[in-house]
Design a protein around this motif. Structure first.
Motif, short mmCIF file in Angstrom:
data_model
loop_
_atom_site.label_atom_id
_atom_site.label_comp_id
_atom_site.label_asym_id
_atom_site.label_seq_id
_atom_site.Cartn_x
_atom_site.Cartn_y
_atom_site.Cartn_z
N ILE A 1 11.99 10.36 -15.43
CA ILE A 1 11.09 9.22 -15.19
C ILE A 1 11.67 7.95 -15.80
N THR A 2 12.21 8.07 -17.01
CA THR A 2 12.82 6.92 -17.67
C THR A 2 14.08 6.47 -16.94
N GLU A 3 14.87 7.43 -16.49
CA GLU A 3 16.12 7.12 -15.78
C GLU A 3 15.85 6.34 -14.50
N LEU A 4 14.80 6.73 -13.77
CA LEU A 4 14.48 6.08 -12.49
C LEU A 4 13.64 4.82 -12.67
N GLY A 5 13.22 4.55 -13.91
CA GLY A 5 12.40 3.37 -14.16
C GLY A 5 10.97 3.53 -13.71
N LEU A 6 10.51 4.77 -13.57
CA LEU A 6 9.16 5.02 -13.11
C LEU A 6 8.13 4.90 -14.21
N VAL B 1 0.84 -1.21 0.00
CA VAL B 1 0.00 0.00 0.00
C VAL B 1 0.87 1.25 0.00
N THR B 2 1.92 1.26 0.81
CA THR B 2 2.81 2.42 0.85
C THR B 2 3.47 2.66 -0.49
N PHE B 3 3.94 1.58 -1.13
CA PHE B 3 4.60 1.70 -2.43
C PHE B 3 3.63 2.27 -3.47
N MET B 4 2.41 1.76 -3.47
CA MET B 4 1.42 2.25 -4.44
C MET B 4 1.11 3.73 -4.22
N MET B 5 1.13 4.16 -2.98
CA MET B 5 0.81 5.56 -2.68
C MET B 5 1.95 6.50 -3.10
N VAL B 6 3.17 6.14 -2.80
CA VAL B 6 4.28 7.06 -3.05
C VAL B 6 4.74 7.05 -4.50
N PHE B 7 4.47 5.96 -5.23
CA PHE B 7 4.92 5.86 -6.62
C PHE B 7 3.78 6.06 -7.62
N ARG B 8 2.63 6.51 -7.16
CA ARG B 8 1.48 6.61 -8.06
C ARG B 8 1.59 7.79 -9.03
N SER B 9 2.46 8.76 -8.75
CA SER B 9 2.59 9.93 -9.61
C SER B 9 4.06 10.15 -9.98
N PRO B 10 4.56 9.46 -11.02
CA PRO B 10 5.98 9.61 -11.41
C PRO B 10 6.31 11.03 -11.85
N GLU B 11 5.37 11.75 -12.45
CA GLU B 11 5.63 13.12 -12.88
C GLU B 11 5.96 14.01 -11.69
N ALA B 12 5.17 13.85 -10.62
CA ALA B 12 5.40 14.66 -9.41
C ALA B 12 6.75 14.32 -8.78
N ILE B 13 7.11 13.05 -8.80
CA ILE B 13 8.40 12.64 -8.24
C ILE B 13 9.55 13.27 -9.02
N GLY C 1 13.31 20.10 -9.68
CA GLY C 1 13.08 21.44 -9.18
C GLY C 1 12.03 22.17 -9.99
N SER C 2 11.74 23.38 -9.58
CA SER C 2 10.66 24.16 -10.20
C SER C 2 10.97 24.58 -11.64
N THR C 3 12.23 24.51 -12.04
CA THR C 3 12.60 24.90 -13.41
C THR C 3 12.55 23.72 -14.39
N ALA C 4 12.02 22.60 -13.95
CA ALA C 4 12.00 21.40 -14.78
C ALA C 4 11.12 21.60 -16.00
N THR C 5 11.61 21.12 -17.14
CA THR C 5 10.84 21.15 -18.37
C THR C 5 10.20 19.78 -18.59
N ALA C 6 9.30 19.71 -19.54
CA ALA C 6 8.61 18.45 -19.82
C ALA C 6 9.59 17.38 -20.28
N ASP C 7 10.57 17.76 -21.09
CA ASP C 7 11.56 16.79 -21.56
C ASP C 7 12.42 16.28 -20.41
N GLN C 8 12.81 17.18 -19.52
CA GLN C 8 13.62 16.76 -18.37
C GLN C 8 12.84 15.80 -17.47
N ILE C 9 11.58 16.09 -17.28
CA ILE C 9 10.74 15.22 -16.44
C ILE C 9 10.62 13.84 -17.09
N THR C 10 10.42 13.81 -18.39
CA THR C 10 10.30 12.53 -19.09
C THR C 10 11.58 11.72 -18.98
#
Length: 313
Positions: A52-57, A22-34, A40-49
């Motif tokens: 996410i790929t780098e972390l395997g999310l 349950v904890t894993f599902m809650m904390v990993f449910r939003s890879p974009e937010a992670i 940081g706040s200056t993140a672009t859409a490409d950087q976020i993508t």
């Protein structure tokens, strides 16, 4: 007895698995937010993508959980996203600090609660009322507020004890003890207030049993009745309350560690929560659940040894 222990171990393992899932599902449910929180706040859409790929999310959450679980059962909780250290290393560094503080707190709370509870149950009258009033006051005082008062009075004004910091036992037993006086005092007050009332009730119930009156009629001394009979029957409920208080102390230690700048597991959890360091959070959650299960298992074992009815099917 063996069947009873196996059932308790099995229940603990099931609880550990469910809570971790349950904890894993809650904390990993939003890879974009992670990813956004890491960059940081200056993140672009490409950087976020890319993050996410780098972390395997970008994989299914259940696949991520099974992969994490396969490593976690071997003691590998991954690497901190912010400190670049293995999570197990961070936990091994901070956990002994918290356990030393909570362990001392449990011993102090157990002894004080038992003493006050027995005195209130045996003496009664104004002594009982005075202890109940003190218990209500102690339960009402917030631990962090009490901690600040203790620092101001004993550390700043009187300069008797250190205001903040922690010294390991291996480095200096005396400095270790003095560094824990104020945080342990702030941590156990509410627990003593609650546990003493539970002990009082358990002892009063035990003293009100028919066999106690029979012992009194046979001329058995009050001391023997109290220590050999009444307290033995009051042990199971008192141990149960103590286990619940231990869990409460583990949770309350996070606040106290912040007040006294103690580098324990609570401080690690707060820092990881603020940074969004999910691997550390998962490692801390699993560690705490294992700790709670272990304490409950020990309490169940002691209850089963003290009262055979507990382990009856």
């Amino acid at each position: 007895m063996l069947s009873y222990l196996c059932k308790r171990i099995g229940a603990g393992l099931v609880l550990l698995g469910l809570v971790s899932l349950v904890t894993f599902m809650m904390v990993f449910r939003s890879p974009e937010a992670i990813a956004f929180n890491i960059i940081g706040s200056t993140a672009t859409a490409d950087q976020i993508t890319r993050k996410i790929t780098e972390l395997g999310l970008d994989r299914p959450v259940l696949i991520q959980y099974l992969d994490w679980l396969s490593r976690a059962v071997q003691g590998d909780f991954g690497v901190s996203w912010f400190k670049a250290e293995p999570v197990s290393t961070l936990i091994n560094r901070h956990l002994p600090v918290s356990l030393s503080m909570v362990g001392v707190a449990v011993v102090v709370m157990g002894l004080a609660a038992a003493l006050l509870g027995v005195i209130a149950a045996v003496r009664g009258g104004w002594v009982d009322r005075a202890i109940q009033i003190l218990s209500v006051v102690g339960f009402s005082v917030p631990s962090f507020w009490l901690g600040l008062l203790l620092v101001i009075f004993f550390a700043v004004r009187l300069n008797w004890l250190p205001a903040t910091g922690y010294v390991s036992f291996t480095r200096s037993p005396l400095d270790w003890a003095t560094s824990l006086v104020l945080p342990v005092t702030a941590l156990v007050l509410a627990g003593i207030a609650s546990a003493s009332q539970q002990v009082r009730g358990a002892v009063i119930d035990a003293l009100d049993q028919d066999y106690i009156r029979t012992l009194k009629a046979r001329g058995v001394t009050q001391r023997s009745i109290l220590f050999r009979h009444a307290l033995r029957n009051a042990v199971p409920p008192a141990l149960t309350v103590l286990s619940l208080q231990f869990i409460a102390l583990v949770g309350g230690a996070a606040i106290i560690e912040q007040v006294f700048a103690i580098p324990g597991l609570g401080s690690l959890t707060v820092t990881a929560s603020l940074n969004g360091d999910v691997p550390v959070l998962m490692g801390v959650v699993v560690t705490l659940i294992i700790l709670v299960i272990a304490v409950n298992f020990v309490i169940d074992l002691l209850n089963a040894l003290a009262n055979p009815k507990v382990r009856m099917p």
